[in-house]
Write a protein that holds these residues in place. Structure first.
Motif, mmCIF file in Angstrom:
data_model
loop_
_atom_site.group_PDB
_atom_site.id
_atom_site.type_symbol
_atom_site.label_atom_id
_atom_site.label_comp_id
_atom_site.label_asym_id
_atom_site.label_seq_id
_atom_site.Cartn_x
_atom_site.Cartn_y
_atom_site.Cartn_z
ATOM 1 N N ALA A 147 -2.839 1.127 11.166
ATOM 2 C CA ALA A 147 -2.377 -0.252 11.356
ATOM 3 C C ALA A 147 -1.403 -0.317 12.534
ATOM 4 O O ALA A 147 -1.474 -1.229 13.367
ATOM 5 N N ARG A 148 -0.498 0.658 12.622
ATOM 6 C CA ARG A 148 0.458 0.711 13.746
ATOM 7 C C ARG A 148 -0.266 0.891 15.073
ATOM 8 O O ARG A 148 0.166 0.385 16.107
ATOM 9 N N SER A 150 0.857 -1.189 0.000
ATOM 10 C CA SER A 150 0.000 0.000 0.000
ATOM 11 C C SER A 150 0.893 1.238 0.000
ATOM 12 O O SER A 150 1.877 1.300 0.736
ATOM 13 N N CYS A 155 6.881 3.775 1.864
ATOM 14 C CA CYS A 155 5.415 3.665 1.795
ATOM 15 C C CYS A 155 4.775 4.210 3.064
ATOM 16 O O CYS A 155 3.779 4.934 3.029
ATOM 17 N N GLU A 156 5.396 3.845 4.199
ATOM 18 C CA GLU A 156 4.827 4.239 5.482
ATOM 19 C C GLU A 156 4.991 5.743 5.714
ATOM 20 O O GLU A 156 4.128 6.388 6.313
ATOM 21 N N PHE A 163 -2.877 -5.862 8.205
ATOM 22 C CA PHE A 163 -2.469 -4.876 7.202
ATOM 23 C C PHE A 163 -1.136 -5.322 6.593
ATOM 24 O O PHE A 163 -0.160 -5.569 7.308
ATOM 25 N N TYR A 175 -1.305 3.213 7.303
ATOM 26 C CA TYR A 175 -0.192 2.671 8.110
ATOM 27 C C TYR A 175 -0.302 3.152 9.556
ATOM 28 O O TYR A 175 -0.083 2.395 10.493
ATOM 29 N N LYS A 176 -0.648 4.412 9.704
ATOM 30 C CA LYS A 176 -0.805 4.982 11.038
ATOM 31 C C LYS A 176 -1.847 4.184 11.823
ATOM 32 O O LYS A 176 -1.624 3.800 12.968
ATOM 33 N N LEU A 185 9.215 -0.478 2.448
ATOM 34 C CA LEU A 185 8.149 -0.230 3.423
ATOM 35 C C LEU A 185 8.296 1.141 4.087
ATOM 36 O O LEU A 185 7.309 1.859 4.274
ATOM 37 N N ASP A 223 2.256 7.278 3.365
ATOM 38 C CA ASP A 223 0.963 6.937 3.983
ATOM 39 C C ASP A 223 -0.194 7.801 3.467
ATOM 40 O O ASP A 223 -0.886 8.465 4.252
ATOM 41 N N ILE A 233 2.623 -4.806 7.798
ATOM 42 C CA ILE A 233 2.656 -4.521 9.243
ATOM 43 C C ILE A 233 2.394 -5.812 10.025
ATOM 44 O O ILE A 233 3.306 -6.346 10.663
#
Lengths: 220, 220
Positions: free
Chosen positions: A167-168, A36, A155-156, A175, A164-165, A152, A159, A178
Motif C-alpha cells: 500500500a505504501r 489489517s 499493525c504496519e 488500503f 502495508y508495504k 497503525l 504487516d 493508508i
C-alpha cells in the motif's frame, strides 16, 4: 400428511429460545473490527477455542471462508459460472461492493445467532454506517462490537501479509489506514488494545464480557 | 502479542474434526428439493426438532430467513440502502438471479456444515445444474440431496399459500410445475414420498439415513 401441514408450518419450528436452552448458552454476534494486522482473526480464533473447550457452539467467519464462497469475486465466479454471471454477481472492492460484502456477512452472522450459535466475525469493516446497518438488522443485544484498537504503527510493523508495504508503494489502492479511512466505533461494546497484551489475555476479556452479559453462564 | 501471531493464525483455528468430536456428531447439508407445497419445510422442521431433542446442533435455512436478509430482493434493499444499491444487488426471480439465490444458500449451508452443524435447507431448487453446483462446492459426502417426491396433483390440491391458484390464473409467471420445469434429481441420496405418510414418518427416514451414514451415532 394432513392438508394443513404447510399452513401450520411455523408451529413446527424449533424456537431460538428452545435451542439456547438446549445448548446452555445464548446466541450472539461478536463483531471484531479494526485495522489489517490488528489481531482480529487471531483473537476471534482464540475466543473460539475457549468457547469450544466450554462446549459452547461457535463459528468464525472471516475472509478465508467467506471470500471463497458466499462473497466470491468475479474471478472465481467466471470460472464456475461464466462471464455474464461473474459480471452481475462477483463482489469487487468498490465502496458499494464492500458494503454488500459486510451486509451479507451480517446476514449470515444473524442466521448463526438465530440458531443459538456464537458467531465471531473478523473483518476490517472500516465504515461506521456499514457496521451500524448490521447492528440494526439484529435483535437488541445480539450485536457485540469489539474494537481491536491496535495502533497503525504496530499493525504496519507487523504487516503479516506484506500488505502495508504494498500500500505504501502504491501497489494496492484504497488500503484502510493508508489511503482509505478507518472509522473507529464510537460506542463499541468492548475495546481491546492488542498492542501490549497476548491474544489469550484479550480473548479472556471477551469471555468475561459474555459472562457479565449472561450470554454464557458461570457453569457453561 | 508476538509479531508472528497473524502469520501462525491458521494454527489457532478449531478444526472441523475437533468441533465434530466435541459435538458428538458430524456436520452435513441436508438439501430438500421438491415442488412448492411438497412438504420440504415441514419435513425439515420435524427433522430439526428430532435433532434438537438428541442434542444435535442443527439449523434450518428456508425462504423465510433467507429472502428477508442474505438474499433480499430489490424492494427491501431500496428501503435500507437506496435505489442504486437495490438495482445492483437485489435478487429477483430471473433465471440468473435464482441461480445466485441457490449458490449463496449453498455457500451458507457449507459454512454451517464446516462449523459441525447439520444444515437443513428447504428450497424448491428446481434446476439440476444449480443443485449439482452446490454439491460440487462441498467435500465428498457432505451434501445429502433429499427429493421430496410429492405428486403435483397433491401439491396443487394442498396449495397452502394459494400460489398454484394464482399460477393457473396467470397471475404468477414461471411457477415451478405449472409453466416452469422441475428437474427431479437423478441420483439423490434419499427420496421421500410425502403423499401418503406423515411428516414424522418421513423425518424418521431422514434420521435413519443419518445414522446409517454415521453422521449421527447410535448413542447421539
Amino acid at each position: 400428511m394432513a392438508n394443513d401441514t404447510n399452513v401450520t408450518w411455523h408451529d413446527h419450528r424449533v424456537s431460538r429460545e428452545e435451542r439456547e436452552r438446549l445448548h446452555g448458552h445464548r446466541g450472539c454476534v461478536i463483531w471484531f473490527t479494526g485495522l489489517s494486522g490488528s489481531g482480529k482473526s487471531t483473537i476471534a480464533n482464540v475466543v473460539d477455542h475457549m468457547l469450544a473447550a466450554r462446549g459452547v457452539k461457535s463459528a468464525v467467519l472471516d475472509g478465508d471462508n467467506v471470500r471463497h464462497g458466499l462473497n466470491a469475486g468475479p474471478g472465481m465466479l467466471r470460472e464456475s459460472h461464466g462471464e455474464a454471471y461473474a459480471e452481475r454477481f462477483g463482489l469487487g472492492f468498490s465502496a458499494i461492493d464492500r458494503e454488500e460484502n459486510i451486509r451479507r456477512i451480517g446476514a449470515v452472522a444473524q442466521l448463526f445467532c438465530e440458531s443459538g450459535t456464537i458467531a465471531l466475525t473478523a473483518f476490517i469493516s472500516p465504515y461506521r454506517l456499514d457496521r451500524d446497518r448490521v447492528r440494526a438488522m439484529m435483535r437488541e443485544g445480539d450485536f457485540i462490537e469489539v474494537f481491536v484498537d491496535t495502533p497503525l504503527e504496530i499493525c504496519e510493523q507487523r504487516d503479516p501479509k506484506g500488505l502495508y508495504k504494498k500500500a505504501r508503494a502504491g501497489e494496492i489502492k484504497h488500503f484502510t489506514g493508508i489511503d482509505d479511512p478507518y472509522e473507529a466505533p464510537e460506542t463499541p461494546e468492548l475495546v481491546v488494545c492488542a498492542g501490549e497484551r497476548t491474544p489469550e489475555e484479550l480473548a479472556t476479556e471477551v469471555i468475561d464480557y459474555l459472562m457479565k452479559r449472561e450470554i454464557l453462564s458461570a457453569a457453561g
